[in-house]
Design a protein around this motif. Structure first.
Motif, short mmCIF file in Angstrom:
data_model
loop_
_atom_site.label_atom_id
_atom_site.label_comp_id
_atom_site.label_asym_id
_atom_site.label_seq_id
_atom_site.Cartn_x
_atom_site.Cartn_y
_atom_site.Cartn_z
N ALA A 92 0.83 -1.20 0.00
CA ALA A 92 0.00 0.00 0.00
C ALA A 92 0.87 1.25 0.00
CB ALA A 92 -0.93 0.00 1.21
N VAL A 93 1.95 1.22 0.76
CA VAL A 93 2.86 2.36 0.80
C VAL A 93 3.53 2.55 -0.55
CG1 VAL A 93 4.94 3.28 1.90
CG2 VAL A 93 3.25 2.09 3.27
N VAL A 94 3.99 1.46 -1.16
CA VAL A 94 4.65 1.54 -2.46
C VAL A 94 3.70 2.07 -3.52
CG1 VAL A 94 5.71 0.16 -4.30
CG2 VAL A 94 6.34 -0.23 -1.92
N SER A 95 2.42 1.64 -3.48
CA SER A 95 1.47 2.12 -4.48
C SER A 95 1.25 3.63 -4.35
CB SER A 95 0.15 1.36 -4.37
OG SER A 95 -0.50 1.67 -3.16
N LEU A 96 1.18 4.15 -3.13
CA LEU A 96 1.02 5.59 -2.95
C LEU A 96 2.26 6.35 -3.41
CD1 LEU A 96 -0.70 7.94 -2.00
CD2 LEU A 96 0.23 7.61 0.28
N VAL A 97 3.44 5.82 -3.11
CA VAL A 97 4.68 6.48 -3.56
C VAL A 97 4.76 6.51 -5.08
CG1 VAL A 97 7.20 6.23 -3.59
CG2 VAL A 97 5.96 5.99 -1.45
N LEU A 98 4.38 5.42 -5.74
CA LEU A 98 4.40 5.39 -7.21
C LEU A 98 3.36 6.34 -7.80
CD1 LEU A 98 4.94 1.63 -8.08
CD2 LEU A 98 6.43 3.54 -8.61
N ALA A 99 2.20 6.43 -7.17
CA ALA A 99 1.17 7.34 -7.68
C ALA A 99 1.64 8.79 -7.59
CB ALA A 99 -0.12 7.16 -6.89
N ILE A 100 2.31 9.14 -6.50
CA ILE A 100 2.82 10.50 -6.36
C ILE A 100 4.00 10.72 -7.31
CG2 ILE A 100 3.97 12.09 -4.77
CD1 ILE A 100 2.26 10.80 -2.53
N ALA A 101 4.85 9.73 -7.46
CA ALA A 101 6.01 9.85 -8.35
C ALA A 101 5.59 9.94 -9.81
CB ALA A 101 6.96 8.68 -8.15
#
Length: 166
Positions: A74-83
């Motif tokens: 879940a954390v990785v998905s949010l970081v990728l969405a922001i990136a």
């Protein structure tokens, strides 16, 4: 030494027993065993972690309680969405959508042991906003190119697009 004959007559009175008949008399307390000689600090055995539960809980916690943890996907998905706003807009956003769905399934299957549904929801919102802005900017760019071609100073382009012969 002289032997005296036993007295004849009734037996002398005996004092009443201190315990009821049939009960054992109280025994004096036994002293505790002596302490073993001091051998220095000995390492205490540590409890072994149970399979699938990770490290043992800290001192003072109920042994069966395990605090919920945030799902890493879940954390990785949010970081990728922001990136995806900074790096190649569409690819990280699509990967973030896929990872958010995977994280949702993992969180729901954990039975409350994992958290992060809010993170996956935020990742989806940010990824879809990025995809929408990318599509809108592509449509806007294509419309600008078409209008620039139509309203150029060269009349032959306008006639060619309109299908007029002249």
């Amino acid at each position: 030494m002289t032997d005296t004959p036993p007295p004849s007559g009734p037996p002398p009175e005996q004092p009443p027993p201190t315990t009821p008949p049939g009960w054992a008399a109280p025994q004096p307390p036994t002293p505790p065993p002596p302490a073993p000689p001091y051998q220095g600090a000995q390492p205490q055995p540590q409890p072994q972690p149970q399979a699938g539960w990770g490290a043992p809980p800290p001192y003072g916690y109920y042994p069966g309680y395990q605090a919920p943890t945030t799902d890493g996907t879940a954390v990785v998905s949010l970081v990728l969405a922001i990136a995806s706003f900074v790096i190649c807009p569409v690819v990280p956003a699509i990967v973030a959508l896929v990872l958010a769905s995977q994280a949702d399934r993992t969180i729901m299957a954990s039975g409350g042991y994992r958290t992060g549904l809010g993170l996956t929801k935020a990742a989806r919102i940010v990824a879809w906003i990025n995809i929408g802005l990318t599509v809108a900017s592509i449509v806007f760019f294509v419309a600008i190119v078409i209008f620039a071609a139509i309203f150029s100073s060269d009349d032959s382009t306008v006639r060619a697009l309109a299908g007029a012969k002249g």
